[in-house]
Write a protein that holds these residues in place. Structure first.
Motif, PDB file in Angstrom:
ATOM      1  N   LYS A   1      -6.643  10.862 -23.683  1.00 41.56           N
ATOM      2  CA  LYS A   1      -7.989  11.072 -24.223  1.00 41.56           C
ATOM      3  C   LYS A   1      -9.042  10.136 -23.648  1.00 41.56           C
ATOM      4  CE  LYS A   1      -6.870  13.283 -28.585  1.00 41.56           C
ATOM      5  NZ  LYS A   1      -6.731  13.130 -30.028  1.00 41.56           N
ATOM      6  N   SER A   2      -8.620   8.996 -23.125  1.00 45.33           N
ATOM      7  CA  SER A   2      -9.654   8.021 -22.741  1.00 45.33           C
ATOM      8  C   SER A   2      -9.391   7.220 -21.471  1.00 45.33           C
ATOM      9  CB  SER A   2      -9.877   7.055 -23.900  1.00 45.33           C
ATOM     10  OG  SER A   2      -8.649   6.411 -24.205  1.00 45.33           O
ATOM     11  N   THR A   3      -8.426   7.658 -20.659  1.00 45.60           N
ATOM     12  CA  THR A   3      -8.201   6.962 -19.389  1.00 45.60           C
ATOM     13  C   THR A   3      -8.821   7.776 -18.262  1.00 45.60           C
ATOM     14  OG1 THR A   3      -6.141   6.031 -20.232  1.00 45.60           O
ATOM     15  CG2 THR A   3      -6.443   5.984 -17.844  1.00 45.60           C
ATOM     16  N   TYR A   4      -9.778   7.152 -17.570  1.00 50.22           N
ATOM     17  CA  TYR A   4     -10.503   7.847 -16.510  1.00 50.22           C
ATOM     18  C   TYR A   4     -10.341   7.148 -15.176  1.00 50.22           C
ATOM     19  CZ  TYR A   4     -12.910   9.917 -20.515  1.00 50.22           C
ATOM     20  OH  TYR A   4     -13.193  10.568 -21.679  1.00 50.22           O
ATOM     21  N   GLY A   5     -10.238   7.956 -14.122  1.00 52.52           N
ATOM     22  CA  GLY A   5     -10.262   7.407 -12.768  1.00 52.52           C
ATOM     23  C   GLY A   5     -11.712   7.239 -12.347  1.00 52.52           C
ATOM     24  N   THR A   6     -11.926   6.677 -11.161  1.00 56.46           N
ATOM     25  CA  THR A   6     -13.286   6.539 -10.636  1.00 56.46           C
ATOM     26  C   THR A   6     -13.807   7.924 -10.253  1.00 56.46           C
ATOM     27  OG1 THR A   6     -12.713   4.377  -9.786  1.00 56.46           O
ATOM     28  CG2 THR A   6     -14.692   5.375  -8.878  1.00 56.46           C
ATOM     29  N   ALA A   7     -15.044   8.192 -10.627  1.00 56.32           N
ATOM     30  CA  ALA A   7     -15.627   9.509 -10.344  1.00 56.32           C
ATOM     31  C   ALA A   7     -16.054   9.622  -8.888  1.00 56.32           C
ATOM     32  CB  ALA A   7     -16.828   9.745 -11.244  1.00 56.32           C
ATOM     33  N   ARG A  50     -14.038  13.430 -12.131  1.00 55.58           N
ATOM     34  CA  ARG A  50     -13.110  12.301 -12.267  1.00 55.58           C
ATOM     35  C   ARG A  50     -11.840  12.756 -12.971  1.00 55.58           C
ATOM     36  NH1 ARG A  50     -15.868   8.053 -16.606  1.00 55.58           N
ATOM     37  NH2 ARG A  50     -16.115   9.494 -18.359  1.00 55.58           N
ATOM     38  N   ALA A  51     -10.738  12.093 -12.627  1.00 53.01           N
ATOM     39  CA  ALA A  51      -9.441  12.415 -13.211  1.00 53.01           C
ATOM     40  C   ALA A  51      -9.339  11.808 -14.610  1.00 53.01           C
ATOM     41  CB  ALA A  51      -8.330  11.881 -12.322  1.00 53.01           C
ATOM     42  N   VAL A  52      -8.592  12.489 -15.473  1.00 54.75           N
ATOM     43  CA  VAL A  52      -8.408  12.037 -16.855  1.00 54.75           C
ATOM     44  C   VAL A  52      -6.922  12.041 -17.193  1.00 54.75           C
ATOM     45  CG1 VAL A  52      -9.062  12.451 -19.277  1.00 54.75           C
ATOM     46  CG2 VAL A  52     -10.558  13.262 -17.442  1.00 54.75           C
ATOM     47  N   VAL A  53      -6.483  10.982 -17.918  1.00 50.26           N
ATOM     48  CA  VAL A  53      -5.133  10.959 -18.494  1.00 50.26           C
ATOM     49  C   VAL A  53      -5.311  10.712 -19.991  1.00 50.26           C
ATOM     50  CG1 VAL A  53      -2.955   9.690 -18.652  1.00 50.26           C
ATOM     51  CG2 VAL A  53      -3.920  10.214 -16.421  1.00 50.26           C
ATOM     52  N   LEU A  69      -5.693   5.220 -11.940  1.00 48.64           N
ATOM     53  CA  LEU A  69      -5.792   6.668 -11.765  1.00 48.64           C
ATOM     54  C   LEU A  69      -6.695   6.930 -10.556  1.00 48.64           C
ATOM     55  CD1 LEU A  69      -4.945   9.331 -13.055  1.00 48.64           C
ATOM     56  CD2 LEU A  69      -6.898   9.145 -14.583  1.00 48.64           C
ATOM     57  N   GLY A  70      -6.265   7.818  -9.667  1.00 47.73           N
ATOM     58  CA  GLY A  70      -6.987   8.059  -8.415  1.00 47.73           C
ATOM     59  C   GLY A  70      -8.314   8.790  -8.586  1.00 47.73           C
ATOM     60  N   THR A  71      -9.056   8.829  -7.481  1.00 50.21           N
ATOM     61  CA  THR A  71     -10.350   9.535  -7.413  1.00 50.21           C
ATOM     62  C   THR A  71     -10.144  10.857  -6.686  1.00 50.21           C
ATOM     63  OG1 THR A  71     -11.459   7.409  -7.263  1.00 50.21           O
ATOM     64  CG2 THR A  71     -12.726   9.327  -6.563  1.00 50.21           C
ATOM     65  N   PRO A  72     -10.714  11.952  -7.199  1.00 55.82           N
ATOM     66  CA  PRO A  72     -10.561  13.230  -6.473  1.00 55.82           C
ATOM     67  C   PRO A  72     -11.153  13.116  -5.069  1.00 55.82           C
ATOM     68  CG  PRO A  72     -11.480  13.589  -8.664  1.00 55.82           C
ATOM     69  CD  PRO A  72     -11.504  12.113  -8.429  1.00 55.82           C
ATOM     70  N   SER A  73     -10.419  13.584  -4.081  1.00 57.56           N
ATOM     71  CA  SER A  73     -10.946  13.573  -2.712  1.00 57.56           C
ATOM     72  C   SER A  73     -11.258  15.011  -2.305  1.00 57.56           C
ATOM     73  CB  SER A  73      -9.931  12.942  -1.751  1.00 57.56           C
ATOM     74  OG  SER A  73      -8.747  13.696  -1.743  1.00 57.56           O
ATOM     75  N   SER A  96       0.816  -1.221   0.000  1.00 56.05           N
ATOM     76  CA  SER A  96       0.000   0.000   0.000  1.00 56.05           C
ATOM     77  C   SER A  96       0.848   1.269   0.000  1.00 56.05           C
ATOM     78  CB  SER A  96      -0.952  -0.013   1.193  1.00 56.05           C
ATOM     79  OG  SER A  96      -0.221  -0.174   2.382  1.00 56.05           O
ATOM     80  N   GLY A  97       0.177   2.425  -0.007  1.00 53.71           N
ATOM     81  CA  GLY A  97       0.864   3.729   0.009  1.00 53.71           C
ATOM     82  C   GLY A  97       1.540   4.053  -1.302  1.00 53.71           C
ATOM     83  N   LEU A  98       1.007   3.531  -2.411  1.00 53.85           N
ATOM     84  CA  LEU A  98       1.606   3.760  -3.730  1.00 53.85           C
ATOM     85  C   LEU A  98       0.981   4.977  -4.410  1.00 53.85           C
ATOM     86  CD1 LEU A  98       1.674   0.033  -4.968  1.00 53.85           C
ATOM     87  CD2 LEU A  98       3.475   1.295  -3.753  1.00 53.85           C
ATOM     88  N   SER A  99       1.676   5.522  -5.382  1.00 55.11           N
ATOM     89  CA  SER A  99       1.158   6.666  -6.148  1.00 55.11           C
ATOM     90  C   SER A  99       0.228   6.173  -7.245  1.00 55.11           C
ATOM     91  CB  SER A  99       2.312   7.444  -6.791  1.00 55.11           C
ATOM     92  OG  SER A  99       3.106   8.033  -5.796  1.00 55.11           O
ATOM     93  N   GLY A 100      -0.762   6.994  -7.569  1.00 53.41           N
ATOM     94  CA  GLY A 100      -1.723   6.628  -8.606  1.00 53.41           C
ATOM     95  C   GLY A 100      -1.136   6.722 -10.009  1.00 53.41           C
ATOM     96  N   TYR A 101      -1.654   5.867 -10.896  1.00 53.85           N
ATOM     97  CA  TYR A 101      -1.283   5.820 -12.317  1.00 53.85           C
ATOM     98  C   TYR A 101       0.247   5.786 -12.512  1.00 53.85           C
ATOM     99  CZ  TYR A 101      -2.498   6.060 -17.210  1.00 53.85           C
ATOM    100  OH  TYR A 101      -2.685   5.747 -18.536  1.00 53.85           O
ATOM    101  N   THR A 102       0.858   4.836 -11.767  1.00 52.49           N
ATOM    102  CA  THR A 102       2.323   4.686 -11.789  1.00 52.49           C
ATOM    103  C   THR A 102       2.662   3.210 -11.972  1.00 52.49           C
ATOM    104  OG1 THR A 102       2.501   6.569 -10.281  1.00 52.49           O
ATOM    105  CG2 THR A 102       4.428   5.142 -10.426  1.00 52.49           C
ATOM    106  N   SER A 103       3.728   2.933 -12.782  1.00 49.36           N
ATOM    107  CA  SER A 103       4.167   1.541 -13.020  1.00 49.36           C
ATOM    108  C   SER A 103       5.133   1.094 -11.929  1.00 49.36           C
ATOM    109  CB  SER A 103       4.854   1.442 -14.378  1.00 49.36           C
ATOM    110  OG  SER A 103       3.906   1.685 -15.388  1.00 49.36           O
TER     111      SER A 103
END
Length: 357
Positions: free
Chosen positions: A158-164, A153-156, A88-92, A51-58
């Motif tokens: 054109k078509s990658t979306y995080g949970t809204a 919701r976050a976007v990366v 991809l993370g969700t806006p808090s 746990s404690g990882l960054s979002g949308y990271t390999s």
């Protein structure tokens, strides 16, 4: 070796799971970071969540099956490696602030997001309102006192979306307008305003003693505010109220209450041909009028800005006279108001000398 190593990602964690290896007592989990392998943990189970990882990271992990020997050391099999990308993370901290026609959404930054998509739920589906690189967005031209279902919701790309993240927010009721003071008395003021659609009642506030105080509530569009200080300017304001949401406060109006009745009119000095009288200062009075009864009617004999007056207009010695006074309230060049008359004072001139009573 650890066979069938699987990685399941969320926006902040990766769950690693594998099949048990025959003869293994433990499994070492490592993460590849800064060009080297670092041990995360050693476990006897066949799964572990990092746990404690960054979002949308390999990330790259490896799991090594171990056999604990009698001397406390481990015999290691060949490690198995797996790559995983967090979601991809969700806006808090999504918050809404409203006016009667706008809702402004704000949210916290999402790691590695390019932009954010703001949507509204309309007619059974989510409709995109805007895509922005900022962490706030103002939605305009909304209906007052209405509930809106919104999401961010976050976007990366054109078509990658995080949970809204969804939020429901109300616009404020329309603000009461045409607020006016129609009449005032010594301790009250009549206030009226325009009807507000969707309002179930109205709250009225007065600025008294250095703070705003609720002085009334009504379902009507007018109210008589009571218990106001006499001869004083008091600020008033009103807001519309409903079960779900209120309006902003109206523009402030000022009510100038009427001066009160002159009190404690009494003699302070009596002479053979003059009578001096005093009274208590009346709040808001600009001057005072003194009247004397001449046997058939009351006649004004003087005006003063002081709280004392001496009548020496053709008085006879040893004679009783009647007086009354009232406070004058000059509001403007065109408007002058008057308080009620005081109680009647009966005073007698002396036959000889003077008297303080």
């Amino acid at each position: 070796s650890s066979s069938r190593l699987k990685a399941t990602a969320t926006a902040s964690s990766v769950k690693l799971s594998w099949s048990a290896v025959s003869g293994a007592t433990h499994y070492r989990i490592e993460r590849y970071s800064s060009k080297k392998w670092k041990t995360v943990t050693t476990t006897s189970k066949t799964s572990y969540t990092v746990s404690g990882l960054s979002g949308y990271t390999s990330y790259t992990f490896r799991v090594t099956a171990l056999k604990k020997l009698p001397d406390g050391t481990y015999l290691a099999a060949s490690p198995v490696t797996v790559k995983a990308k967090t979601l991809l993370g969700t806006p808090s901290s999504v918050k809404a602030s409203a006016t009667a026609s706008t809702i402004t959404l704000t949210w916290s930054k999402v790691t590695n997001a390019d932009k954010y998509q703001v949507r509204q739920y309309k007619s059974g589906k989510w409709v995109t309102l805007a895509t922005t690189s900022k962490t706030s967005y103002k939605i305009s031209k909304l209906k007052a006192g209405t509930k809106y279902k919104l999401s961010v919701r976050a976007v990366v790309g054109k078509s990658t979306y995080g949970t809204a993240k969804e939020i429901s927010a109300y616009t404020l009721l329309a603000t009461p307008s045409k607020v006016k003071v129609s009449s005032t008395a010594t301790t009250s003021a009549k206030l009226s305003w325009s009807k507000v659609s969707g309002a179930s009642s109205y709250d009225v506030y007065a600025y008294i003693g250095g703070k705003w105080k609720k002085v009334g509530s009504t379902k009507k569009t007018s109210i008589t505010v009571k218990e106001l200080p006499s001869g004083t300017k008091t600020k008033l304001k009103v807001r519309a109220v409903s079960k779900n949401v209120n309006s902003a406060f109206s523009a402030e109006v000022t009510a100038l209450t009427l001066v009160s009745k002159v009190s404690s009119l009494k003699t302070s000095l009596r002479k053979t041909t003059s009578i001096t009288m005093t009274w208590k200062k009346t709040t808001g009075a600009t001057s005072y009028e003194i009247y004397r009864y001449n046997g058939s009617k009351w006649k004004k004999i003087g005006t003063t800005k002081k709280t004392t007056y001496t009548d020496s207009k053709s008085l006879k010695k040893g004679t009783q006279y009647q007086y009354k006074g009232r406070a004058v309230q000059k509001v403007s060049k065109k408007t002058t108001r008057y308080g009620d008359y005081s109680a009647v004072l009966k005073a007698k001139t002396t036959i000889i000398g003077s008297s303080r009573f």
